[in-house]
Write a protein that holds these residues in place. Structure first.
Motif, PDB file in Angstrom:
ATOM      1  N   ARG A  38       0.814  -1.217   0.000  1.00 42.53           N
ATOM      2  CA  ARG A  38       0.000   0.000   0.000  1.00 42.53           C
ATOM      3  C   ARG A  38       0.846   1.264   0.000  1.00 42.53           C
ATOM      4  O   ARG A  38       0.333   2.348  -0.245  1.00 42.53           O
ATOM      5  N   ASP A  39       2.156   1.105   0.238  1.00 43.84           N
ATOM      6  CA  ASP A  39       3.019   2.286   0.155  1.00 43.84           C
ATOM      7  C   ASP A  39       3.788   2.338  -1.168  1.00 43.84           C
ATOM      8  O   ASP A  39       4.708   3.135  -1.321  1.00 43.84           O
ATOM      9  N   ALA A  66      -0.698   3.035  -5.296  1.00 40.80           N
ATOM     10  CA  ALA A  66      -0.773   3.408  -3.883  1.00 40.80           C
ATOM     11  C   ALA A  66      -1.432   4.775  -3.721  1.00 40.80           C
ATOM     12  O   ALA A  66      -2.302   4.961  -2.863  1.00 40.80           O
ATOM     13  N   THR A 104      -2.704  -5.010   3.371  1.00 37.03           N
ATOM     14  CA  THR A 104      -1.382  -4.466   3.064  1.00 37.03           C
ATOM     15  C   THR A 104      -1.002  -4.518   1.582  1.00 37.03           C
ATOM     16  O   THR A 104       0.004  -3.953   1.198  1.00 37.03           O
TER      17      THR A 104
END
Length: 137
Positions: A38-39, A66, A104
């Motif tokens: 997610r980053d 993201a 995630t």
């Protein structure tokens, strides 16, 4: 029990890369798949062999996924529509989708050129079903 096996498969980059390759080859209308944190960090990717600079394309897709998922989530929450299910962008020559896989992980689905929205929606559902299906040992 099944969820544990799915989670393990999604967190094994090598196995996930192989699975992405099989899924991309099997699902019509899909030119590439990227699983990202997610980053915006690429976990695994499988892009069409004709993609110029596939590593850069995967990195850029991950970063933009993201960002779009973050903005999409905020937009859905602000409009009181619950949790984000997907972000789909339609261009003049195809579609791109971002789907949450877990808390995630995100999935980026790059549509083949000239894939229309309806066909792309079906392809994304097929991809998700294949990736999240229980493994058979």
């Amino acid at each position: 029990m099944t969820t544990d096996r799915v989670q393990i498969r999604l967190q094994d980059p090598e196995a996930l890369g192989e699975l992405l390759g099989r899924v991309r080859a099997d699902v019509a209308g899909v030119a590439g798949l990227v699983v990202t944190s997610r980053d915006g960090i690429v976990v695994a990717a499988d892009l069409d062999p004709g993609t110029p600079n596939p590593g850069d394309a995967a990195d850029q897709s991950a970063a933009m996924a993201a960002a779009s998922a973050g903005i999409g989530q905020r937009f859905v929450q602000a409009s009181d529509h619950g949790r984000l299910q997907s972000v789909v962008l339609e261009g003049e020559r195809g579609c791109v989708g971002v789907q949450p896989l877990s808390g995630t992980l995100l999935l980026v689905v790059l549509g083949s050129r000239d894939t229309v929205m309806g066909r792309f929606t079906v392809a994304v559902k097929q991809v998700l079903n294949r990736l999240l299906a229980p493994t058979t040992d």
